[in-house]
Design a protein around this motif. Structure first.
Motif, short mmCIF file in Angstrom:
data_model
loop_
_atom_site.label_atom_id
_atom_site.label_comp_id
_atom_site.label_asym_id
_atom_site.label_seq_id
_atom_site.Cartn_x
_atom_site.Cartn_y
_atom_site.Cartn_z
N ARG A 49 -0.52 0.29 -0.67
CA ARG A 49 0.88 0.26 -0.25
C ARG A 49 0.98 1.00 1.09
N VAL A 50 1.70 0.39 2.03
CA VAL A 50 1.92 1.02 3.33
C VAL A 50 3.43 1.14 3.54
N CYS A 51 3.89 2.37 3.71
CA CYS A 51 5.31 2.64 3.91
C CYS A 51 5.49 3.27 5.29
N THR A 52 6.56 2.85 5.97
CA THR A 52 6.87 3.37 7.29
C THR A 52 8.25 4.02 7.24
N THR A 53 8.35 5.23 7.79
CA THR A 53 9.63 5.94 7.82
C THR A 53 10.43 5.48 9.03
N PHE A 54 11.70 5.88 9.06
CA PHE A 54 12.56 5.56 10.20
C PHE A 54 12.09 6.25 11.48
N GLN A 55 11.32 7.33 11.34
CA GLN A 55 10.78 8.04 12.49
C GLN A 55 9.45 7.44 12.97
N GLY A 56 8.95 6.43 12.25
CA GLY A 56 7.70 5.77 12.63
C GLY A 56 6.47 6.34 11.96
N ASN A 57 6.63 7.31 11.08
CA ASN A 57 5.49 7.84 10.35
C ASN A 57 5.01 6.81 9.32
N VAL A 58 3.70 6.79 9.09
CA VAL A 58 3.11 5.82 8.16
C VAL A 58 2.44 6.56 7.01
N LEU A 59 2.71 6.08 5.80
CA LEU A 59 2.04 6.58 4.60
C LEU A 59 1.20 5.44 4.05
N GLU A 60 -0.09 5.67 3.90
CA GLU A 60 -0.98 4.71 3.27
C GLU A 60 -1.30 5.23 1.88
N GLU A 61 -1.02 4.40 0.88
CA GLU A 61 -1.15 4.83 -0.51
C GLU A 61 -1.99 3.85 -1.31
N THR A 62 -2.53 4.34 -2.42
CA THR A 62 -3.22 3.52 -3.40
C THR A 62 -2.52 3.69 -4.74
N ILE A 63 -2.17 2.58 -5.36
CA ILE A 63 -1.59 2.63 -6.70
C ILE A 63 -2.73 2.91 -7.68
N LEU A 64 -2.58 3.94 -8.48
CA LEU A 64 -3.63 4.34 -9.42
C LEU A 64 -3.33 3.90 -10.85
N ALA A 65 -2.06 3.90 -11.24
CA ALA A 65 -1.70 3.52 -12.62
C ALA A 65 -0.28 2.99 -12.66
N VAL A 66 -0.10 1.94 -13.45
CA VAL A 66 1.23 1.42 -13.77
C VAL A 66 1.20 1.18 -15.28
N ASP A 67 1.62 2.19 -16.04
CA ASP A 67 1.57 2.14 -17.50
C ASP A 67 2.95 1.74 -18.02
N ASN A 68 3.11 0.46 -18.35
CA ASN A 68 4.40 -0.06 -18.79
C ASN A 68 4.84 0.52 -20.13
N ASP A 69 3.92 0.81 -21.02
CA ASP A 69 4.28 1.37 -22.33
C ASP A 69 4.79 2.80 -22.21
N ALA A 70 4.08 3.62 -21.45
CA ALA A 70 4.47 5.03 -21.29
C ALA A 70 5.47 5.21 -20.14
N MET A 71 5.70 4.17 -19.36
CA MET A 71 6.55 4.23 -18.16
C MET A 71 6.10 5.36 -17.23
N VAL A 72 4.83 5.26 -16.83
CA VAL A 72 4.23 6.22 -15.91
C VAL A 72 3.62 5.46 -14.74
N PHE A 73 3.98 5.87 -13.54
CA PHE A 73 3.49 5.28 -12.30
C PHE A 73 2.77 6.37 -11.53
N GLN A 74 1.54 6.08 -11.06
CA GLN A 74 0.78 7.10 -10.34
C GLN A 74 0.18 6.49 -9.08
N TYR A 75 0.18 7.29 -8.03
CA TYR A 75 -0.35 6.84 -6.74
C TYR A 75 -0.98 8.01 -6.00
N SER A 76 -1.86 7.68 -5.07
CA SER A 76 -2.39 8.70 -4.16
C SER A 76 -1.91 8.36 -2.76
N ILE A 77 -1.68 9.40 -1.97
CA ILE A 77 -1.38 9.20 -0.55
C ILE A 77 -2.70 9.41 0.18
N ASP A 78 -3.21 8.32 0.71
CA ASP A 78 -4.52 8.35 1.35
C ASP A 78 -4.46 8.82 2.79
#
Length: 142
Positions: A49-78
């Motif tokens: 996932r690549v997110c850009t802020t209004f100031q032009g900063n970029v966050l590059e992330e990796t989705i690590l977990a999407v657990d639908n049963d436990a409703m837990v979402f985990q990511y790393s900011i690379d």
């Protein structure tokens, strides 16, 4: 390793809250700091996932977990250039309280590059996460 934990109860059904978080993109619709967010691949472990802020900063992330049963979402900011942090691991827990109330806990674990910035980083992350959680509530209810 440092941690920030932000917990809020919002007036929104947990299945809708989870739906917003689990799809992993569209952050610009509920996270006011983000102007654009793009997901490379399906919203599951390993997706980038690549997110850009209004100031032009970029966050590059990796989705690590999407657990639908436990409703837990985990990511790393690379990669990011906004805060003096590294090894950022974010985890979002969604808990149903009632048909219309949901508890959202957003946790970040990270290492600081500049120890003197501990309070600034902690406060900034807490404010960002509060805004994000409130943004989910507003998106669902408006």
């Amino acid at each position: 390793m440092k941690s920030v934990i932000t917990t809020m109860t919002i007036n929104a059904p947990s299945d809708k809250v989870w739906g917003v978080i689990a799809k992993a993109n569209g952050l610009e619709k509920w996270f006011s700091a983000i102007e654009k967010c793009e997901l490379d691949g399906p919203a599951g472990p390993g997706a980038k996932r690549v997110c850009t802020t209004f100031q032009g900063n970029v966050l590059e992330e990796t989705i690590l977990a999407v657990d639908n049963d436990a409703m837990v979402f985990q990511y790393s900011i690379d990669r990011q250039d906004m805060l003096p942090t590294k090894d950022v691991l974010g985890t979002i827990h969604v808990t149903r309280l009632s048909d219309s109330e949901t508890n959202v806990t957003w946790l970040a674990n990270y290492n600081l590059l500049d120890q003197s910035m501990e309070q600034v980083v902690s406060s900034a992350l807490d404010q960002l996460y509060q805004g994000g959680i409130k943004g989910i509530e507003d998106l669902i209810n408006n």
